[in-house]
Design a protein around this motif. Structure first.
Motif, PDB file in Angstrom:
ATOM      1  N   THR A 125       0.870  -1.177   0.000  1.00  0.00           N
ATOM      2  CA  THR A 125       0.000   0.000   0.000  1.00  0.00           C
ATOM      3  C   THR A 125       0.904   1.223   0.000  1.00  0.00           C
ATOM      4  OG1 THR A 125      -0.138   0.329   2.413  1.00  0.00           O
ATOM      5  CG2 THR A 125      -1.740  -1.194   1.419  1.00  0.00           C
ATOM      6  N   ASN A 126       0.329   2.379  -0.297  1.00  0.00           N
ATOM      7  CA  ASN A 126       1.116   3.618  -0.244  1.00  0.00           C
ATOM      8  C   ASN A 126       1.357   4.064   1.188  1.00  0.00           C
ATOM      9  OD1 ASN A 126      -0.412   3.896  -3.083  1.00  0.00           O
ATOM     10  ND2 ASN A 126       1.503   5.052  -3.157  1.00  0.00           N
ATOM     11  N   ASN A 158      -2.733   7.596  -2.913  1.00  0.00           N
ATOM     12  CA  ASN A 158      -2.792   6.166  -3.195  1.00  0.00           C
ATOM     13  C   ASN A 158      -2.676   5.929  -4.701  1.00  0.00           C
ATOM     14  OD1 ASN A 158      -3.137   5.491  -0.460  1.00  0.00           O
ATOM     15  ND2 ASN A 158      -5.328   5.853  -0.596  1.00  0.00           N
ATOM     16  N   GLU A 160      -0.799   3.678  -6.113  1.00  0.00           N
ATOM     17  CA  GLU A 160      -0.637   2.236  -6.342  1.00  0.00           C
ATOM     18  C   GLU A 160       0.457   1.936  -7.375  1.00  0.00           C
ATOM     19  OE1 GLU A 160      -4.240  -0.017  -6.767  1.00  0.00           O
ATOM     20  OE2 GLU A 160      -5.172   0.903  -5.010  1.00  0.00           O
ATOM     21  N   ASN A 202      -7.167  -1.535  -1.466  1.00  0.00           N
ATOM     22  CA  ASN A 202      -6.481  -1.430  -2.745  1.00  0.00           C
ATOM     23  C   ASN A 202      -7.462  -1.665  -3.886  1.00  0.00           C
ATOM     24  OD1 ASN A 202      -3.890  -0.965  -1.688  1.00  0.00           O
ATOM     25  ND2 ASN A 202      -3.466  -3.152  -1.473  1.00  0.00           N
ATOM     26  N   SER A 213      -2.802   0.583 -12.144  1.00  0.00           N
ATOM     27  CA  SER A 213      -2.216   0.182 -10.864  1.00  0.00           C
ATOM     28  C   SER A 213      -1.173  -0.907 -11.070  1.00  0.00           C
ATOM     29  CB  SER A 213      -3.316  -0.326  -9.929  1.00  0.00           C
ATOM     30  OG  SER A 213      -2.772  -0.889  -8.748  1.00  0.00           O
ATOM     31  N   LEU A 215      -0.719  -2.944  -8.613  1.00  0.00           N
ATOM     32  CA  LEU A 215      -1.191  -3.961  -7.681  1.00  0.00           C
ATOM     33  C   LEU A 215      -2.116  -4.939  -8.394  1.00  0.00           C
ATOM     34  CD1 LEU A 215      -1.851  -1.834  -4.475  1.00  0.00           C
ATOM     35  CD2 LEU A 215       0.282  -2.790  -5.361  1.00  0.00           C
TER      36      LEU A 215
END
Length: 234
Positions: A125-126, A158, A160, A202, A213, A215
Protein backbone atom coordinates in the motif's frame (compact mmCIF):
# COMPACT_ATOMS: atom_id res chain seq x y z
CA UNK A 1 15.59 -14.38 65.27
CA UNK A 2 13.33 -11.35 65.44
CA UNK A 3 15.30 -9.63 62.67
CA UNK A 4 15.09 -12.70 60.39
CA UNK A 5 11.36 -13.05 61.02
CA UNK A 6 10.87 -9.39 60.15
CA UNK A 7 12.78 -9.88 56.89
CA UNK A 8 10.59 -12.84 55.98
CA UNK A 9 7.44 -10.81 56.59
CA UNK A 10 8.76 -7.92 54.50
CA UNK A 11 9.78 -10.23 51.65
CA UNK A 12 6.38 -11.91 51.64
CA UNK A 13 4.63 -8.55 51.62
CA UNK A 14 6.78 -7.41 48.70
CA UNK A 15 5.92 -10.52 46.70
CA UNK A 16 2.21 -10.06 47.43
CA UNK A 17 2.44 -6.43 46.37
CA UNK A 18 4.14 -7.40 43.11
CA UNK A 19 1.47 -9.99 42.31
CA UNK A 20 -1.25 -7.45 42.94
CA UNK A 21 0.15 -4.81 40.61
CA UNK A 22 1.84 -6.78 37.82
CA UNK A 23 0.38 -9.17 35.29
CA UNK A 24 1.55 -11.06 32.25
CA UNK A 25 -0.32 -10.38 29.02
CA UNK A 26 0.03 -12.48 25.88
CA UNK A 27 -0.70 -10.64 22.64
CA UNK A 28 -1.22 -12.67 19.45
CA UNK A 29 -1.53 -10.86 16.12
CA UNK A 30 -2.88 -12.69 13.04
CA UNK A 31 -2.80 -11.44 9.45
CA UNK A 32 -6.29 -12.04 8.01
CA UNK A 33 -5.60 -10.85 4.45
CA UNK A 34 -5.04 -12.93 1.31
CA UNK A 35 -2.04 -11.13 -0.18
CA UNK A 36 -1.00 -8.23 2.06
CA UNK A 37 2.02 -8.38 4.37
CA UNK A 38 2.60 -6.51 7.64
CA UNK A 39 5.95 -4.80 8.16
CA UNK A 40 7.67 -5.14 11.58
CA UNK A 41 5.05 -4.70 14.28
CA UNK A 42 5.19 -2.37 17.25
CA UNK A 43 3.37 -3.64 20.34
CA UNK A 44 3.17 -1.16 23.21
CA UNK A 45 1.68 -1.03 26.70
CA UNK A 46 1.33 2.61 27.71
CA UNK A 47 -0.71 5.07 29.73
CA UNK A 48 -4.11 6.46 28.77
CA UNK A 49 -2.70 9.68 27.38
CA UNK A 50 -0.55 8.07 24.69
CA UNK A 51 -2.19 7.56 21.30
CA UNK A 52 -0.79 6.62 17.91
CA UNK A 53 -3.20 8.92 16.06
CA UNK A 54 -6.63 10.53 16.12
CA UNK A 55 -8.96 9.62 13.26
CA UNK A 56 -9.93 12.65 11.18
CA UNK A 57 -6.75 14.53 12.13
CA UNK A 58 -3.39 14.83 10.40
CA UNK A 59 -0.84 12.08 11.06
CA UNK A 60 2.28 12.82 13.07
CA UNK A 61 5.65 12.63 11.34
CA UNK A 62 6.36 9.42 13.26
CA UNK A 63 3.13 7.81 12.06
CA UNK A 64 3.85 8.98 8.50
CA UNK A 65 7.28 7.35 8.56
CA UNK A 66 5.74 4.07 9.68
CA UNK A 67 2.78 4.16 7.28
CA UNK A 68 4.83 5.02 4.18
CA UNK A 69 7.96 2.96 4.81
CA UNK A 70 7.36 0.61 7.73
CA UNK A 71 9.81 2.40 10.04
CA UNK A 72 8.55 2.10 13.64
CA UNK A 73 11.61 3.65 15.32
CA UNK A 74 10.17 7.13 15.90
CA UNK A 75 6.83 5.83 17.18
CA UNK A 76 8.65 3.49 19.55
CA UNK A 77 10.88 6.33 20.77
CA UNK A 78 7.88 8.60 21.41
CA UNK A 79 6.12 5.88 23.40
CA UNK A 80 9.25 5.05 25.36
CA UNK A 81 9.59 8.73 26.30
CA UNK A 82 6.02 8.52 27.61
CA UNK A 83 7.02 5.58 29.84
CA UNK A 84 5.67 2.77 27.67
CA UNK A 85 6.81 -0.84 27.53
CA UNK A 86 7.45 -1.73 23.89
CA UNK A 87 8.07 -4.91 21.93
CA UNK A 88 9.39 -4.29 18.43
CA UNK A 89 9.14 -6.76 15.56
CA UNK A 90 7.97 -9.84 17.49
CA UNK A 91 7.69 -11.81 14.22
CA UNK A 92 11.32 -11.11 13.38
CA UNK A 93 10.35 -10.24 9.81
CA UNK A 94 7.30 -9.45 7.69
CA UNK A 95 4.08 -11.08 8.87
CA UNK A 96 2.72 -12.95 5.86
CA UNK A 97 -0.96 -13.53 5.04
CA UNK A 98 -2.52 -16.17 7.29
CA UNK A 99 0.42 -16.11 9.72
CA UNK A 100 0.57 -14.95 13.33
CA UNK A 101 3.07 -13.83 15.92
CA UNK A 102 2.98 -13.49 19.71
CA UNK A 103 4.39 -10.90 22.10
CA UNK A 104 4.53 -11.15 25.90
CA UNK A 105 4.06 -7.98 27.92
CA UNK A 106 4.55 -7.47 31.63
CA UNK A 107 2.00 -4.91 32.79
CA UNK A 108 2.75 -2.92 35.93
CA UNK A 109 -0.43 -1.22 37.11
CA UNK A 110 1.56 1.14 39.32
CA UNK A 111 2.96 2.75 36.15
CA UNK A 112 -0.46 3.16 34.58
CA UNK A 113 0.64 1.27 31.46
CA UNK A 114 -2.65 -0.55 31.05
CA UNK A 115 -3.49 0.56 27.50
CA UNK A 116 -2.41 -1.39 24.44
CA UNK A 117 -1.47 -0.18 20.96
CA UNK A 118 -0.33 -2.20 17.95
CA UNK A 119 0.75 -0.84 14.58
CA UNK A 120 2.44 -1.89 11.33
CA UNK A 121 2.49 -0.81 7.69
CA UNK A 122 0.63 -2.91 5.12
CA UNK A 123 2.52 -3.94 1.98
CA UNK A 124 1.75 -3.30 -0.79
CA UNK A 125 0.00 0.00 0.00
CA UNK A 126 1.12 3.62 -0.24
CA UNK A 127 0.41 4.60 3.36
CA UNK A 128 -1.90 1.93 4.72
CA UNK A 129 -1.43 0.41 8.15
CA UNK A 130 -3.09 -1.80 10.75
CA UNK A 131 -3.73 -0.40 14.20
CA UNK A 132 -5.08 -1.09 17.62
CA UNK A 133 -5.08 2.43 18.99
CA UNK A 134 -4.94 2.80 22.78
CA UNK A 135 -7.33 0.08 23.97
CA UNK A 136 -7.73 -0.58 27.71
CA UNK A 137 -6.17 -3.90 28.66
CA UNK A 138 -8.76 -6.00 30.53
CA UNK A 139 -7.97 -6.34 34.23
CA UNK A 140 -9.61 -9.73 34.72
CA UNK A 141 -7.88 -12.93 33.65
CA UNK A 142 -9.26 -14.32 30.42
CA UNK A 143 -9.02 -14.33 26.62
CA UNK A 144 -10.17 -11.31 24.61
CA UNK A 145 -10.35 -11.00 20.81
CA UNK A 146 -10.26 -7.78 18.77
CA UNK A 147 -10.57 -7.33 15.00
CA UNK A 148 -8.45 -4.56 13.45
CA UNK A 149 -9.29 -2.32 10.52
CA UNK A 150 -6.87 -0.98 7.96
CA UNK A 151 -6.18 2.75 8.22
CA UNK A 152 -4.84 5.25 5.70
CA UNK A 153 -2.41 7.82 7.09
CA UNK A 154 -3.57 10.36 4.52
CA UNK A 155 0.00 11.52 4.02
CA UNK A 156 0.52 10.07 0.54
CA UNK A 157 -1.64 9.72 -2.56
CA UNK A 158 -2.79 6.17 -3.20
CA UNK A 159 -1.28 6.00 -6.66
CA UNK A 160 -0.64 2.24 -6.34
CA UNK A 161 2.66 2.55 -8.21
CA UNK A 162 5.45 0.22 -7.05
CA UNK A 163 8.74 2.07 -7.39
CA UNK A 164 10.78 1.16 -4.31
CA UNK A 165 9.86 4.38 -2.49
CA UNK A 166 9.44 4.32 1.25
CA UNK A 167 10.70 7.63 2.54
CA UNK A 168 8.21 10.23 3.80
CA UNK A 169 6.94 12.61 1.14
CA UNK A 170 8.16 10.33 -1.66
CA UNK A 171 5.33 8.94 -3.76
CA UNK A 172 5.10 5.22 -4.46
CA UNK A 173 5.03 1.79 -2.84
CA UNK A 174 8.23 0.12 -1.60
CA UNK A 175 7.44 -3.40 -2.84
CA UNK A 176 4.95 -6.22 -3.26
CA UNK A 177 6.47 -8.95 -1.04
CA UNK A 178 4.46 -11.74 -2.69
CA UNK A 179 6.05 -11.01 -6.07
CA UNK A 180 2.73 -10.30 -7.77
CA UNK A 181 3.36 -6.61 -8.33
CA UNK A 182 3.32 -5.10 -11.79
CA UNK A 183 5.09 -2.24 -13.56
CA UNK A 184 4.22 0.62 -15.86
CA UNK A 185 1.06 1.79 -14.13
CA UNK A 186 -0.26 5.29 -14.81
CA UNK A 187 -1.44 5.68 -11.21
CA UNK A 188 -4.86 6.05 -9.58
CA UNK A 189 -4.58 9.46 -7.98
CA UNK A 190 -2.08 12.17 -7.10
CA UNK A 191 -3.99 13.62 -4.16
CA UNK A 192 -3.35 12.76 -0.50
CA UNK A 193 -6.32 13.08 1.84
CA UNK A 194 -4.43 14.91 4.59
CA UNK A 195 -5.95 13.09 7.57
CA UNK A 196 -6.05 9.59 9.09
CA UNK A 197 -9.09 7.55 8.07
CA UNK A 198 -10.31 4.02 7.41
CA UNK A 199 -8.54 2.66 4.33
CA UNK A 200 -10.72 2.26 1.23
CA UNK A 201 -8.78 -0.86 0.19
CA UNK A 202 -6.48 -1.43 -2.74
CA UNK A 203 -8.06 -1.18 -6.20
CA UNK A 204 -5.51 -2.91 -8.43
CA UNK A 205 -6.00 -4.20 -11.98
CA UNK A 206 -5.16 -7.30 -14.01
CA UNK A 207 -2.26 -5.97 -16.08
CA UNK A 208 1.30 -6.72 -14.98
CA UNK A 209 2.93 -4.24 -17.36
CA UNK A 210 0.48 -1.32 -17.72
CA UNK A 211 -2.95 -0.22 -16.50
CA UNK A 212 -3.79 2.18 -13.70
CA UNK A 213 -2.22 0.18 -10.86
CA UNK A 214 0.84 -1.98 -10.21
CA UNK A 215 -1.19 -3.96 -7.68
CA UNK A 216 -2.92 -7.21 -8.50
CA UNK A 217 -6.70 -6.95 -8.18
CA UNK A 218 -6.95 -10.64 -7.39
CA UNK A 219 -4.40 -10.91 -4.59
CA UNK A 220 -3.78 -7.41 -3.22
CA UNK A 221 -7.34 -6.26 -2.62
CA UNK A 222 -8.61 -6.43 0.96
CA UNK A 223 -11.64 -5.72 3.09
CA UNK A 224 -11.82 -4.93 6.79
CA UNK A 225 -11.01 -6.44 9.20
CA UNK A 226 -7.43 -7.13 8.14
CA UNK A 227 -6.02 -8.45 11.41
CA UNK A 228 -7.07 -10.22 14.57
CA UNK A 229 -5.60 -9.62 18.02
CA UNK A 230 -6.06 -12.12 20.83
CA UNK A 231 -5.14 -10.88 24.31
CA UNK A 232 -4.68 -13.41 27.08
CA UNK A 233 -4.53 -11.87 30.55
CA UNK A 234 -2.99 -14.26 33.06
Amino acid sequence: MKTSFTKIILSTALLMSTSLFASEVEVKITNLTKGVYFTPLLVSAHNEGAKLFVSGEAASSALQKMAEGGDIADLAADLTTAGATNIENPAGALLAPGMNTTAMLSIDDTLGNDYLSIVAMMLPTNDGFIALNSVKIPSEAGTYVYKLNAYDAGTEANDEIINGAGAPNTAGIPAAPDGNGGTGASGLTSIAEGFVHIHRGNVGDFSSTAGISDLNAQTHRFLNPVASVTIVVK
